[in-house]
Each structure stands twice: as C-alpha cells, then as structure tokens.
Design a protein around this motif. Structure first.
Motif, PDB file in Angstrom:
ATOM      1  N   ALA A  23      -8.388 -16.616  30.860  1.00 25.63           N
ATOM      2  CA  ALA A  23      -9.722 -16.890  30.317  1.00 25.63           C
ATOM      3  C   ALA A  23      -9.843 -16.410  28.875  1.00 25.63           C
ATOM      4  O   ALA A  23     -10.347 -17.141  28.012  1.00 25.63           O
ATOM      5  N   LEU A  24      -9.392 -15.209  28.601  1.00 24.11           N
ATOM      6  CA  LEU A  24      -9.516 -14.665  27.244  1.00 24.11           C
ATOM      7  C   LEU A  24      -8.561 -15.350  26.271  1.00 24.11           C
ATOM      8  O   LEU A  24      -8.960 -15.715  25.161  1.00 24.11           O
ATOM      9  N   ALA A  25      -7.311 -15.555  26.678  1.00 26.87           N
ATOM     10  CA  ALA A  25      -6.349 -16.229  25.798  1.00 26.87           C
ATOM     11  C   ALA A  25      -6.746 -17.688  25.586  1.00 26.87           C
ATOM     12  O   ALA A  25      -6.652 -18.212  24.472  1.00 26.87           O
ATOM     13  N   GLY A  26      -7.192 -18.350  26.640  1.00 24.53           N
ATOM     14  CA  GLY A  26      -7.623 -19.739  26.511  1.00 24.53           C
ATOM     15  C   GLY A  26      -8.850 -19.890  25.635  1.00 24.53           C
ATOM     16  O   GLY A  26      -8.955 -20.835  24.857  1.00 24.53           O
ATOM     17  N   THR A  27      -9.772 -18.950  25.744  1.00 23.40           N
ATOM     18  CA  THR A  27     -10.972 -18.991  24.908  1.00 23.40           C
ATOM     19  C   THR A  27     -10.605 -18.780  23.442  1.00 23.40           C
ATOM     20  O   THR A  27     -11.157 -19.435  22.554  1.00 23.40           O
ATOM     21  N   ALA A  28      -9.658 -17.889  23.188  1.00 20.59           N
ATOM     22  CA  ALA A  28      -9.207 -17.679  21.811  1.00 20.59           C
ATOM     23  C   ALA A  28      -8.460 -18.902  21.281  1.00 20.59           C
ATOM     24  O   ALA A  28      -8.514 -19.207  20.096  1.00 20.59           O
ATOM     25  N   LEU A  29      -7.797 -19.624  22.146  1.00 20.08           N
ATOM     26  CA  LEU A  29      -6.955 -20.746  21.751  1.00 20.08           C
ATOM     27  C   LEU A  29      -7.695 -22.078  21.682  1.00 20.08           C
ATOM     28  O   LEU A  29      -7.325 -22.956  20.899  1.00 20.08           O
ATOM     29  N   HIS A  30      -8.743 -22.245  22.460  1.00 19.85           N
ATOM     30  CA  HIS A  30      -9.329 -23.580  22.648  1.00 19.85           C
ATOM     31  C   HIS A  30      -9.926 -24.213  21.391  1.00 19.85           C
ATOM     32  O   HIS A  30     -10.056 -25.422  21.314  1.00 19.85           O
ATOM     33  N   ARG A  31     -10.286 -23.465  20.395  1.00 15.83           N
ATOM     34  CA  ARG A  31     -10.907 -24.021  19.184  1.00 15.83           C
ATOM     35  C   ARG A  31      -9.892 -24.516  18.152  1.00 15.83           C
ATOM     36  O   ARG A  31     -10.281 -25.071  17.130  1.00 15.83           O
ATOM     37  N   GLN A  32      -8.602 -24.326  18.391  1.00 16.65           N
ATOM     38  CA  GLN A  32      -7.586 -24.783  17.445  1.00 16.65           C
ATOM     39  C   GLN A  32      -7.547 -26.308  17.436  1.00 16.65           C
ATOM     40  O   GLN A  32      -7.604 -26.936  18.489  1.00 16.65           O
ATOM     41  N   SER A  33      -7.447 -26.887  16.254  1.00 19.71           N
ATOM     42  CA  SER A  33      -7.420 -28.349  16.157  1.00 19.71           C
ATOM     43  C   SER A  33      -6.615 -28.769  14.942  1.00 19.71           C
ATOM     44  O   SER A  33      -6.315 -27.963  14.057  1.00 19.71           O
ATOM     45  N   VAL A  34      -6.273 -30.054  14.918  1.00 21.70           N
ATOM     46  CA  VAL A  34      -5.552 -30.642  13.797  1.00 21.70           C
ATOM     47  C   VAL A  34      -6.205 -31.994  13.500  1.00 21.70           C
ATOM     48  O   VAL A  34      -6.680 -32.666  14.414  1.00 21.70           O
ATOM     49  N   VAL A  35      -6.257 -32.349  12.242  1.00 27.32           N
ATOM     50  CA  VAL A  35      -6.832 -33.635  11.847  1.00 27.32           C
ATOM     51  C   VAL A  35      -5.701 -34.651  11.722  1.00 27.32           C
ATOM     52  O   VAL A  35      -4.770 -34.472  10.936  1.00 27.32           O
ATOM     53  N   ILE A  36      -5.769 -35.698  12.529  1.00 31.78           N
ATOM     54  CA  ILE A  36      -4.784 -36.776  12.499  1.00 31.78           C
ATOM     55  C   ILE A  36      -5.529 -38.071  12.207  1.00 31.78           C
ATOM     56  O   ILE A  36      -6.378 -38.488  13.002  1.00 31.78           O
ATOM     57  N   ALA A  37      -5.190 -38.690  11.091  1.00 32.21           N
ATOM     58  CA  ALA A  37      -5.819 -39.946  10.667  1.00 32.21           C
ATOM     59  C   ALA A  37      -7.344 -39.830  10.643  1.00 32.21           C
ATOM     60  O   ALA A  37      -8.055 -40.732  11.074  1.00 32.21           O
ATOM     61  N   GLY A  44      -5.815 -27.119  20.879  1.00 32.26           N
ATOM     62  CA  GLY A  44      -5.935 -25.786  21.461  1.00 32.26           C
ATOM     63  C   GLY A  44      -6.510 -25.816  22.867  1.00 32.26           C
ATOM     64  O   GLY A  44      -6.117 -25.030  23.733  1.00 32.26           O
ATOM     65  N   ALA A  45      -7.438 -26.734  23.128  1.00 33.41           N
ATOM     66  CA  ALA A  45      -8.019 -26.851  24.476  1.00 33.41           C
ATOM     67  C   ALA A  45      -6.950 -27.301  25.464  1.00 33.41           C
ATOM     68  O   ALA A  45      -6.863 -26.776  26.581  1.00 33.41           O
ATOM     69  N   ALA A  46      -6.122 -28.246  25.059  1.00 32.10           N
ATOM     70  CA  ALA A  46      -5.032 -28.695  25.932  1.00 32.10           C
ATOM     71  C   ALA A  46      -4.020 -27.573  26.148  1.00 32.10           C
ATOM     72  O   ALA A  46      -3.534 -27.366  27.276  1.00 32.10           O
ATOM     73  N   ALA A  47      -3.716 -26.825  25.109  1.00 31.66           N
ATOM     74  CA  ALA A  47      -2.780 -25.707  25.240  1.00 31.66           C
ATOM     75  C   ALA A  47      -3.353 -24.623  26.156  1.00 31.66           C
ATOM     76  O   ALA A  47      -2.621 -24.013  26.944  1.00 31.66           O
ATOM     77  N   ALA A  48      -4.648 -24.383  26.074  1.00 27.92           N
ATOM     78  CA  ALA A  48      -5.281 -23.390  26.947  1.00 27.92           C
ATOM     79  C   ALA A  48      -5.196 -23.822  28.410  1.00 27.92           C
ATOM     80  O   ALA A  48      -4.949 -22.996  29.299  1.00 27.92           O
ATOM     81  N   LEU A  49      -5.372 -25.110  28.667  1.00 26.08           N
ATOM     82  CA  LEU A  49      -5.267 -25.605  30.045  1.00 26.08           C
ATOM     83  C   LEU A  49      -3.832 -25.559  30.547  1.00 26.08           C
ATOM     84  O   LEU A  49      -3.594 -25.270  31.729  1.00 26.08           O
ATOM     85  N   VAL A  50      -2.865 -25.805  29.669  1.00 22.61           N
ATOM     86  CA  VAL A  50      -1.456 -25.680  30.066  1.00 22.61           C
ATOM     87  C   VAL A  50      -1.133 -24.219  30.385  1.00 22.61           C
ATOM     88  O   VAL A  50      -0.410 -23.927  31.348  1.00 22.61           O
ATOM     89  N   LEU A  51      -1.688 -23.288  29.611  1.00 19.48           N
ATOM     90  CA  LEU A  51      -1.501 -21.861  29.896  1.00 19.48           C
ATOM     91  C   LEU A  51      -2.067 -21.507  31.264  1.00 19.48           C
ATOM     92  O   LEU A  51      -1.412 -20.825  32.063  1.00 19.48           O
ATOM     93  N   LEU A  52      -3.257 -21.977  31.561  1.00 20.94           N
ATOM     94  CA  LEU A  52      -3.860 -21.714  32.867  1.00 20.94           C
ATOM     95  C   LEU A  52      -3.018 -22.303  33.987  1.00 20.94           C
ATOM     96  O   LEU A  52      -2.789 -21.648  35.002  1.00 20.94           O
ATOM     97  N   GLY A 105     -12.206 -28.562  32.133  1.00 21.51           N
ATOM     98  CA  GLY A 105     -10.801 -28.771  32.469  1.00 21.51           C
ATOM     99  C   GLY A 105     -10.257 -27.718  33.419  1.00 21.51           C
ATOM    100  O   GLY A 105      -9.282 -27.969  34.140  1.00 21.51           O
ATOM    101  N   ILE A 106     -10.868 -26.549  33.456  1.00 20.19           N
ATOM    102  CA  ILE A 106     -10.414 -25.481  34.352  1.00 20.19           C
ATOM    103  C   ILE A 106     -10.468 -25.944  35.803  1.00 20.19           C
ATOM    104  O   ILE A 106      -9.526 -25.709  36.572  1.00 20.19           O
ATOM    105  N   ALA A 107     -11.534 -26.615  36.184  1.00 16.90           N
ATOM    106  CA  ALA A 107     -11.662 -27.103  37.562  1.00 16.90           C
ATOM    107  C   ALA A 107     -10.591 -28.144  37.866  1.00 16.90           C
ATOM    108  O   ALA A 107      -9.952 -28.101  38.928  1.00 16.90           O
ATOM    109  N   GLY A 108     -10.368 -29.067  36.948  1.00 12.86           N
ATOM    110  CA  GLY A 108      -9.352 -30.095  37.162  1.00 12.86           C
ATOM    111  C   GLY A 108      -7.952 -29.526  37.255  1.00 12.86           C
ATOM    112  O   GLY A 108      -7.156 -29.925  38.117  1.00 12.86           O
ATOM    113  N   VAL A 109      -7.644 -28.578  36.386  1.00 13.45           N
ATOM    114  CA  VAL A 109      -6.319 -27.947  36.404  1.00 13.45           C
ATOM    115  C   VAL A 109      -6.130 -27.152  37.690  1.00 13.45           C
ATOM    116  O   VAL A 109      -5.052 -27.186  38.298  1.00 13.45           O
ATOM    117  N   THR A 110      -7.160 -26.466  38.139  1.00 11.86           N
ATOM    118  CA  THR A 110      -7.049 -25.688  39.375  1.00 11.86           C
ATOM    119  C   THR A 110      -6.781 -26.595  40.569  1.00 11.86           C
ATOM    120  O   THR A 110      -5.895 -26.307  41.388  1.00 11.86           O
TER     121      THR A 110
END
Length: 125
Positions: A23-37, A44-52, A105-110
């Motif tokens: 929860a804490l690592a995912g919350t710290a990670l979820h706001r990371q983003s990149v601009v593509i086109a 970061g949200a996807a990475a947080a769900l993969v961590l979970l 996404g936490i519910a879906g991943v669980t």
C-alpha cells in the motif's frame, strides 16, 4: 499442528506487513507518468499493481494457502482507502486516472491473484 495450518498461520502473520508495504510503496509509485505523443500515461499505477500482484503471489506460494493472498488484498485496499480519505489538501491519492487505476485496480488484482494461486495450487497437487 499440521503443516497446512502452520503455513496458513505464518502466511497470515506475514500478510499484514506485506499489505502495508504494498500500500505504501504503491501509493508512492502510482503518480509516476510519462508523456507519449502528448498523452500522459500513468505507468506508476500499473507498476504499483504489478508490485501488489507479486507480493500476493509470493504469499500464496510461501504459505501454501490462499487466505494470506486475500488478507493482503483486503489490507492493502483498507490502507489505501485510509490514505485516500484524508481531508482536503492532505490526500495522497487523488480522484484522477492514476489514483482510480491504483485504488480500483487493487480489487481486480486480488481476484486475479486468487484465481492464479488456486490454479497453481490445484496443478501442483
């Protein structure tokens, strides 16, 4: 005490700190983003769900029980809910796309990890 009960007990004991970590690592990670086109992609949200998912799958394999996986998912969701419910200006999780992907996404991943762990458990038996 038989091995299955001992595995479940140690899994439950490990599930709570593992859920808090995710929860804490995912919350710290979820706001990371990149601009593509010109589109802001919240990787970061996807990475947080993969961590979970990794934490939950590890708990299931280590304890040889599905219960710690469920407890970790519920604990993570509760901790993230507490972080999201803080007063205005104090919230760590906002109602934007990245926050929604992380929270819902936490519910879906669980559910997915419970299915995968049950399938792996049935396959090894």
């Amino acid at each position: 005490m038989n091995k299955r009960v001992a595995g479940t007990a140690r899994g439950l004991a490990a599930a709570v700190p593992a859920a808090l970590f995710a929860a804490l690592a995912g919350t710290a990670l979820h706001r990371q983003s990149v601009v593509i086109a010109g589109v802001d992609v919240p990787w970061g949200a996807a990475a947080a769900l993969v961590l979970l998912a990794a934490v939950q799958l590890w708990l299931a394999a280590w304890s040889r029980s599905l219960l710690p996986t469920a407890v970790a998912g519920i604990g993570c969701y509760a901790a993230v809910g507490a972080l999201a419910a803080a007063g205005p200006g104090k919230q760590l999780i906002l109602g934007d796309p990245a926050g929604n992907i992380w929270v819902y996404g936490i519910a879906g991943v669980t559910i997915a990890m419970l299915i995968v762990a049950a399938w792996l458990r049935r396959r090894s038996a």
